[in-house]
Design a protein around this motif. Structure first.
Motif, PDB file in Angstrom:
ATOM      1  N   MET A  53       0.823  -1.207   0.000  1.00 58.88           N
ATOM      2  CA  MET A  53       0.000   0.000   0.000  1.00 58.88           C
ATOM      3  C   MET A  53       0.858   1.259   0.000  1.00 58.88           C
ATOM      4  SD  MET A  53      -2.939   1.338  -0.008  1.00 58.88           S
ATOM      5  CE  MET A  53      -3.748   2.839   0.354  1.00 58.88           C
ATOM      6  N   ALA A  54       1.952   1.256   0.754  1.00 62.30           N
ATOM      7  CA  ALA A  54       2.789   2.451   0.847  1.00 62.30           C
ATOM      8  C   ALA A  54       3.359   2.852  -0.508  1.00 62.30           C
ATOM      9  CB  ALA A  54       3.907   2.239   1.854  1.00 62.30           C
ATOM     10  N   ALA A  55       3.582   1.886  -1.408  1.00 64.19           N
ATOM     11  CA  ALA A  55       4.153   2.191  -2.725  1.00 64.19           C
ATOM     12  C   ALA A  55       3.214   3.068  -3.550  1.00 64.19           C
ATOM     13  CB  ALA A  55       4.469   0.901  -3.466  1.00 64.19           C
ATOM     14  N   VAL A  56       1.924   2.919  -3.369  1.00 61.66           N
ATOM     15  CA  VAL A  56       0.963   3.713  -4.142  1.00 61.66           C
ATOM     16  C   VAL A  56       1.072   5.204  -3.811  1.00 61.66           C
ATOM     17  CG1 VAL A  56      -1.042   3.637  -2.611  1.00 61.66           C
ATOM     18  CG2 VAL A  56      -1.389   3.693  -5.065  1.00 61.66           C
ATOM     19  N   LEU A  57       1.577   5.524  -2.642  1.00 67.27           N
ATOM     20  CA  LEU A  57       1.691   6.917  -2.225  1.00 67.27           C
ATOM     21  C   LEU A  57       2.599   7.730  -3.146  1.00 67.27           C
ATOM     22  CD1 LEU A  57       2.021   6.451   1.616  1.00 67.27           C
ATOM     23  CD2 LEU A  57      -0.007   7.142   0.342  1.00 67.27           C
ATOM     24  N   ASP A  58       3.559   7.069  -3.777  1.00 65.93           N
ATOM     25  CA  ASP A  58       4.493   7.761  -4.656  1.00 65.93           C
ATOM     26  C   ASP A  58       4.124   7.649  -6.127  1.00 65.93           C
ATOM     27  OD1 ASP A  58       6.128   8.642  -2.534  1.00 65.93           O
ATOM     28  OD2 ASP A  58       7.033   6.654  -2.418  1.00 65.93           O
ATOM     29  N   ASP A  59       3.036   6.980  -6.433  1.00 68.36           N
ATOM     30  CA  ASP A  59       2.593   6.811  -7.813  1.00 68.36           C
ATOM     31  C   ASP A  59       2.077   8.149  -8.361  1.00 68.36           C
ATOM     32  OD1 ASP A  59       1.738   5.107 -10.126  1.00 68.36           O
ATOM     33  OD2 ASP A  59      -0.230   5.878  -9.512  1.00 68.36           O
ATOM     34  N   PRO A  60       2.611   8.614  -9.501  1.00 68.54           N
ATOM     35  CA  PRO A  60       2.188   9.912 -10.055  1.00 68.54           C
ATOM     36  C   PRO A  60       0.684  10.002 -10.345  1.00 68.54           C
ATOM     37  CG  PRO A  60       4.165   9.128 -11.174  1.00 68.54           C
ATOM     38  CD  PRO A  60       3.688   8.015 -10.284  1.00 68.54           C
ATOM     39  N   GLU A  61       0.094   8.914 -10.827  1.00 68.04           N
ATOM     40  CA  GLU A  61      -1.352   8.935 -11.101  1.00 68.04           C
ATOM     41  C   GLU A  61      -2.141   9.113  -9.806  1.00 68.04           C
ATOM     42  OE1 GLU A  61      -2.915   5.871 -13.644  1.00 68.04           O
ATOM     43  OE2 GLU A  61      -1.071   5.871 -14.833  1.00 68.04           O
ATOM     44  N   TRP A  62      -1.701   8.436  -8.754  1.00 61.81           N
ATOM     45  CA  TRP A  62      -2.353   8.569  -7.451  1.00 61.81           C
ATOM     46  C   TRP A  62      -2.224  10.002  -6.951  1.00 61.81           C
ATOM     47  CZ3 TRP A  62      -5.937   6.807  -4.497  1.00 61.81           C
ATOM     48  CH2 TRP A  62      -5.965   7.113  -3.145  1.00 61.81           C
ATOM     49  N   GLN A  63      -1.036  10.585  -7.078  1.00 58.14           N
ATOM     50  CA  GLN A  63      -0.801  11.959  -6.647  1.00 58.14           C
ATOM     51  C   GLN A  63      -1.709  12.934  -7.402  1.00 58.14           C
ATOM     52  OE1 GLN A  63       1.024  13.119  -4.115  1.00 58.14           O
ATOM     53  NE2 GLN A  63       1.479  11.011  -3.577  1.00 58.14           N
ATOM     54  N   ASP A  64      -1.856  12.722  -8.709  1.00 61.97           N
ATOM     55  CA  ASP A  64      -2.745  13.574  -9.510  1.00 61.97           C
ATOM     56  C   ASP A  64      -4.186  13.457  -9.028  1.00 61.97           C
ATOM     57  OD1 ASP A  64      -0.594  14.406 -11.039  1.00 61.97           O
ATOM     58  OD2 ASP A  64      -1.045  13.062 -12.725  1.00 61.97           O
ATOM     59  N   HIS A  65      -4.619  12.234  -8.735  1.00 60.60           N
ATOM     60  CA  HIS A  65      -5.980  12.016  -8.250  1.00 60.60           C
ATOM     61  C   HIS A  65      -6.208  12.728  -6.913  1.00 60.60           C
ATOM     62  CE1 HIS A  65      -9.786  10.076  -7.373  1.00 60.60           C
ATOM     63  NE2 HIS A  65      -9.278   9.672  -6.214  1.00 60.60           N
ATOM     64  N   VAL A  66      -5.246  12.590  -6.017  1.00 62.55           N
ATOM     65  CA  VAL A  66      -5.345  13.240  -4.706  1.00 62.55           C
ATOM     66  C   VAL A  66      -5.437  14.752  -4.872  1.00 62.55           C
ATOM     67  CG1 VAL A  66      -4.093  13.702  -2.564  1.00 62.55           C
ATOM     68  CG2 VAL A  66      -4.224  11.370  -3.450  1.00 62.55           C
ATOM     69  N   GLU A  67      -4.601  15.307  -5.735  1.00 68.56           N
ATOM     70  CA  GLU A  67      -4.623  16.755  -5.997  1.00 68.56           C
ATOM     71  C   GLU A  67      -5.999  17.196  -6.484  1.00 68.56           C
ATOM     72  OE1 GLU A  67      -2.474  19.380  -5.831  1.00 68.56           O
ATOM     73  OE2 GLU A  67      -0.827  18.222  -4.977  1.00 68.56           O
ATOM     74  N   GLU A  68      -6.582  16.447  -7.423  1.00 68.55           N
ATOM     75  CA  GLU A  68      -7.890  16.790  -7.976  1.00 68.55           C
ATOM     76  C   GLU A  68      -8.970  16.781  -6.897  1.00 68.55           C
ATOM     77  OE1 GLU A  68      -8.843  14.274 -11.288  1.00 68.55           O
ATOM     78  OE2 GLU A  68      -6.949  14.759 -12.306  1.00 68.55           O
ATOM     79  N   VAL A  69      -8.943  15.773  -6.052  1.00 69.36           N
ATOM     80  CA  VAL A  69      -9.961  15.646  -4.999  1.00 69.36           C
ATOM     81  C   VAL A  69      -9.826  16.779  -3.987  1.00 69.36           C
ATOM     82  CG1 VAL A  69     -10.713  14.235  -3.055  1.00 69.36           C
ATOM     83  CG2 VAL A  69     -10.235  13.156  -5.258  1.00 69.36           C
ATOM     84  N   LEU A  70      -8.598  17.034  -3.559  1.00 72.76           N
ATOM     85  CA  LEU A  70      -8.397  18.019  -2.498  1.00 72.76           C
ATOM     86  C   LEU A  70      -8.496  19.464  -2.959  1.00 72.76           C
ATOM     87  CD1 LEU A  70      -5.500  16.317  -0.512  1.00 72.76           C
ATOM     88  CD2 LEU A  70      -7.903  16.471   0.128  1.00 72.76           C
ATOM     89  N   GLU A  71      -8.174  19.737  -4.201  1.00 72.26           N
ATOM     90  CA  GLU A  71      -8.184  21.129  -4.649  1.00 72.26           C
ATOM     91  C   GLU A  71      -9.590  21.714  -4.713  1.00 72.26           C
ATOM     92  OE1 GLU A  71      -7.967  20.522  -9.509  1.00 72.26           O
ATOM     93  OE2 GLU A  71      -6.196  21.149  -8.413  1.00 72.26           O
ATOM     94  N   ASP A  72     -10.594  20.856  -4.771  1.00 75.67           N
ATOM     95  CA  ASP A  72     -11.977  21.337  -4.810  1.00 75.67           C
ATOM     96  C   ASP A  72     -12.494  21.734  -3.429  1.00 75.67           C
ATOM     97  OD1 ASP A  72     -12.136  21.021  -7.532  1.00 75.67           O
ATOM     98  OD2 ASP A  72     -12.990  19.003  -7.410  1.00 75.67           O
ATOM     99  N   GLY A  73     -11.783  21.366  -2.394  1.00 66.77           N
ATOM    100  CA  GLY A  73     -12.231  21.662  -1.034  1.00 66.77           C
ATOM    101  C   GLY A  73     -11.713  22.992  -0.542  1.00 66.77           C
ATOM    102  N   PRO A  74     -12.289  23.479   0.542  1.00 60.69           N
ATOM    103  CA  PRO A  74     -11.912  24.781   1.076  1.00 60.69           C
ATOM    104  C   PRO A  74     -10.654  24.765   1.950  1.00 60.69           C
ATOM    105  CG  PRO A  74     -13.646  23.847   2.412  1.00 60.69           C
ATOM    106  CD  PRO A  74     -13.410  22.894   1.264  1.00 60.69           C
ATOM    107  N   ASN A  75     -10.123  23.574   2.227  1.00 54.79           N
ATOM    108  CA  ASN A  75      -9.016  23.484   3.164  1.00 54.79           C
ATOM    109  C   ASN A  75      -7.694  23.195   2.461  1.00 54.79           C
ATOM    110  OD1 ASN A  75     -11.611  22.074   4.703  1.00 54.79           O
ATOM    111  ND2 ASN A  75     -10.612  23.704   5.793  1.00 54.79           N
ATOM    112  N   SER A  76      -6.633  23.228   3.230  1.00 50.54           N
ATOM    113  CA  SER A  76      -5.276  23.083   2.728  1.00 50.54           C
ATOM    114  C   SER A  76      -5.048  21.751   2.017  1.00 50.54           C
ATOM    115  CB  SER A  76      -4.274  23.210   3.882  1.00 50.54           C
ATOM    116  OG  SER A  76      -2.985  22.846   3.464  1.00 50.54           O
ATOM    117  N   THR A  77      -4.707  21.829   0.743  1.00 54.67           N
ATOM    118  CA  THR A  77      -4.387  20.634  -0.026  1.00 54.67           C
ATOM    119  C   THR A  77      -3.115  19.990   0.509  1.00 54.67           C
ATOM    120  OG1 THR A  77      -5.445  21.521  -2.005  1.00 54.67           O
ATOM    121  CG2 THR A  77      -3.820  19.790  -2.347  1.00 54.67           C
ATOM    122  N   ALA A  78      -2.122  20.803   0.836  1.00 51.66           N
ATOM    123  CA  ALA A  78      -0.851  20.265   1.338  1.00 51.66           C
ATOM    124  C   ALA A  78      -1.057  19.509   2.649  1.00 51.66           C
ATOM    125  CB  ALA A  78       0.157  21.396   1.518  1.00 51.66           C
ATOM    126  N   LEU A  79      -1.824  20.083   3.557  1.00 52.73           N
ATOM    127  CA  LEU A  79      -2.081  19.416   4.831  1.00 52.73           C
ATOM    128  C   LEU A  79      -2.831  18.107   4.597  1.00 52.73           C
ATOM    129  CD1 LEU A  79      -1.967  19.337   7.913  1.00 52.73           C
ATOM    130  CD2 LEU A  79      -4.065  20.729   7.944  1.00 52.73           C
TER     131      LEU A  79
END
Length: 74
Positions: A1-27
């Motif tokens: 599971m930990a390996a998926v954390l560094d997967d570029p596609e996973w990172q892009d998905h996380v960015e898309e989900v979090l950027e729509d919210g009102p809170n800190s994407t980085a956090l």
């Protein structure tokens, strides 16, 4: 599971989900990565709580997360 954390596609998905919210994407990303580490035993719940306590207070004004260790003093 930990390996998926560094997967570029996973990172892009996380960015898309979090950027729509009102809170800190980085956090959100940092806490998500460490939440996985807690789930696979690489980090304790107490360490997770302590690491993010101040950032959660700053972002939300309160830290009501269920990870607060018993007897934890702020």
């Amino acid at each position: 599971m930990a390996a998926v954390l560094d997967d570029p596609e996973w990172q892009d998905h996380v960015e898309e989900v979090l950027e729509d919210g009102p809170n800190s994407t980085a956090l959100g990303k940092e806490m998500g990565r460490d939440a996985v580490r807690v789930s696979i035993g690489e980090m304790s719940e107490a360490a997770f709580h302590e690491k993010y306590h101040d950032a959660v207070l700053e972002e939300f004004g309160v830290d009501d997360r269920p990870t607060k260790p018993e007897g934890y003093d702020e």
